[in-house]
Scaffold this active site. Structure first.
Site, PDB file in Angstrom:
ATOM      1  N   GLY A   4       0.818  -1.199   0.000  1.00 58.10           N
ATOM      2  CA  GLY A   4       0.000   0.000   0.000  1.00 58.10           C
ATOM      3  C   GLY A   4       0.854   1.252   0.000  1.00 58.10           C
ATOM      4  O   GLY A   4       1.902   1.333  -0.652  1.00 58.10           O
ATOM      5  N   GLY A   5       0.421   2.245   0.776  1.00 57.86           N
ATOM      6  CA  GLY A   5       1.143   3.500   0.850  1.00 57.86           C
ATOM      7  C   GLY A   5       2.565   3.339   1.357  1.00 57.86           C
ATOM      8  O   GLY A   5       3.442   4.124   1.016  1.00 57.86           O
TER       9      GLY A   5
ATOM     10  N   GLY B 207      23.691   9.813 -31.362  1.00 61.19           N
ATOM     11  CA  GLY B 207      23.247  10.510 -30.160  1.00 61.19           C
ATOM     12  C   GLY B 207      23.740   9.851 -28.890  1.00 61.19           C
ATOM     13  O   GLY B 207      23.934  10.523 -27.864  1.00 61.19           O
ATOM     14  N   ALA B 208      23.967   8.529 -28.944  1.00 59.51           N
ATOM     15  CA  ALA B 208      24.452   7.830 -27.754  1.00 59.51           C
ATOM     16  C   ALA B 208      25.848   8.315 -27.357  1.00 59.51           C
ATOM     17  O   ALA B 208      26.186   8.369 -26.173  1.00 59.51           O
ATOM     18  CB  ALA B 208      24.461   6.324 -27.996  1.00 59.51           C
TER      19      ALA B 208
END
Length: 558
Positions: free
Chosen positions: A213-214, A448-449
């Site tokens: 949960g939280g 781009g790498a």
């Protein structure tokens, strides 16, 4: 001072009574006020001290022996056994051990155990101050209530004020349902402090049981997450809820176990087979981190000579860019004594992130892994490396980037999965980093790498390359097919023309000195010199001081 026989007898009686207390309220330790006319003397200060000692022993022992036996039957240590393994012997100081909740309803008023299910305090790890909180699953299943949360809030605030790391040992069943919204508010206070401490002091979460949960969001907000196979589970909604809502059937382990978070989600930074090994690695990790963002990482006396040559690299890394090798062997050859701590080892294995030492000083290493998917950058690898770069920058850890990357992974799944956005995270992290940064290009660095892997153009302080490097927009084969497409198509012998143009492109634009001639790299080095060149560069950059423009915060890619 030796206790008299009479006092020892009194102490034994009180301890015996406390061990057989009828309820969780500690009623056997409280004495009723003397009735009018009662001639018995009031308890002395020594009696009160003995009563306190007995109470402390009872609190340290936990709720009862059956709860401890049940914890051990699950293959799990008790909260104090864990703290004994985490901290240097005899250094842990507990805070608010006698805290108890004030809630009522649903039977809570008759169940008010001491500690309220969480042990908080501070101690030393390798002689350095560290704060911790640890859930006690034996008390309310470790569930968080108002008093429980307030204890954690207090120790987090103390860690911030003292400028020391914070470790959370998580083993709890989430919010205490009987306390309603006050329990949820308690989690909110923890999350708010997690964010406030982010980049200020190291935060480590060690999940040693359920974290549902939280409760799962606090580890997700911290810098490092440890888990143990067969014992740790993290999920927002459990298997029963998943089955009820979606019809999917899955076990706790299959939904949120250690292997799932280590390999699939990337939530777990480290996983281990036992609590003992896990906590030993927590200690090792903290030995490589500074206490806070105003300090440098702790240096160690180096035994490995800084001038040691790394000639083995000439045999480890093939000159042929199409042949694979294990980048871990390169790292072992370069760093002190071949020792390093790999982060997220099983998630996104095509990139390696590790903490190590060079001449005794801690460095963060980011390296493409040719042995996995040829070392390409994809969504997970970009996110993994970006998180690591940001963590190193936050805590003043210099960065060494070892580059052998053919580019970003092509494909519809990557594009639709937002490789642009995720790749930009790594680009942003490097551009924003102000720590010393040294790039070493071993072989390929395409497109781009190449830029994203800490090139000079995005702020690397030094760029060193091996004589086997190939820096280009793309590989020679792909480039020739684009640049000479029409010539090849019109040729009487397309294959021969293609081969000639590939050789021409490689000769003109991909020789190892092309970038050096244009000042895009600082030096071409012999691989055997890699270790001492890195040590020299980082020593020169030790006092680097860069100030970013004044701003509230950057708006990094999400």
């Amino acid at each position: 001072m030796r206790i008299s026989d009479e006092r020892q007898e009194t102490y034994t009686r009180i301890v015996t009574q406390s061990r057989h207390a009828p309820d969780d309220n500690g009623s056997s330790l409280r004495q009723a006020p003397p009735a009018p006319g009662d001639a018995r003397p009031a308890p002395s200060a020594r009696d009160r001290a003995l009563e306190l000692a007995a109470l402390r022993e009872r609190v340290a022992g936990g709720p009862d022996e059956s709860a401890t036996a049940a914890q051990h039957a699950r293959g799990k240590l008790t909260v104090r056994e864990r703290l004994d393994l985490l901290f240097d012997k005899g250094t842990f100081t507990e805070l608010e051990a006698l805290r108890r909740h004030r809630a009522s309803g649903f039977g809570l008023e008759s169940r008010r155990p001491y500690t309220d299910g969480v042990v908080v305090g501070w101690g030393q790890i390798y002689g350095r101050l560290v704060f911790a909180y640890a859930h006690d699953f034996r008390v309310f299943g470790g569930a968080l209530g108002e008093a429980h949360a307030e204890k954690i809030h207090k120790i987090m605030d103390m860690a911030e004020a003292a400028g020391a790391p914070l470790v959370g040992l998580c083993d709890g069943a989430g919010a205490r349902i009987q306390e309603g919204v006050t329990a949820l508010a308690g989690y909110g206070g923890i999350f708010q402090r997690n964010v406030r401490l982010s980049g200020v002091v190291p935060q480590v979460s060690v999940v040693l049981g359920p974290c549902a949960g939280g409760a799962a969001y606090s580890p997700a907000l911290t810098d490092f997450v440890f888990m143990v196979r067969g014992a740790s589970q993290m999920f927002v909604t459990g298997p029963d809820v998943v089955r009820a809502v979606t019809g999917e059937k899955i076990t706790h382990e299959g939904l949120g176990g250690a292997d799932v978070h280590a390999e699939t989600t990337g939530v777990a930074t480290f996983i281990h087979d036992s609590e003992e090994v896990c906590l030993a690695d927590v200690r090792y990790l903290l030995s490589m981190l500074p206490s806070n963002n105003r300090e440098l990482p702790p240096a160690a006396r180096a035994v490995d000579p800084p001038g040691r040559l790394t000639g083995q690299l000439l045999d480890i890394v093939p000159a042929d860019g199409n042949r694979s090798y294990d980048m871990r062997l390169v790292i072992e050859e370069i760093v002190d004594d071949g020792e390093y701590l790999e982060v997220h080892e099983r998630w996104a294995p095509n990139i390696i992130c590790a903490l190590a030492r060079l001449d005794g000083h801690v460095v963060g290493i980011v390296a493409n892994q040719p042995a996995s998917f040829a070392g390409v950058l994809d969504i997970s690898a970009s996110e993994k490396a970006a998180n690591f770069v940001q963590t190193c920058d936050a805590f003043n850890i210099p960065l060494v980037t070892l580059v052998d990357v053919p580019g970003f992974l092509p494909g519809v799944a990557q594009e639709h999965g937002a490789i642009i956005r995720h790749g930009a995270k790594l680009l942003y992290a490097y551009c924003n980093a102000t720590v010393p940064r040294v790039q070493v290009i071993l072989r390929k660095a395409y497109g781009g790498a190449y830029i994203v892997m800490d090139s000079h153009s995005i702020g690397a302080d030094l760029s060193l390359v091996w004589p086997t490097n190939e820096i280009a927009v793309m590989g020679a084969e792909g480039a020739a097919n684009v640049v000479f497409r029409r010539e090849i198509a019109a040729s009487e012998n397309p294959e021969r023309t293609r081969a000639e143009r590939i050789a021409e492109y490689r000769r003109e634009l991909m020789h190892p000195y092309y970038a050096a001639e244009r000042g895009l790299v600082d030096d071409v080095i012999d691989p055997a010199e890699t270790r001492f060149r890195l040590i020299g560069a980082l020593d020169m950059l030790r006092k680097k001081d860069v100030r970013l423009p004044a701003r509230k915060h950057g708006n990094q890619p999400q």
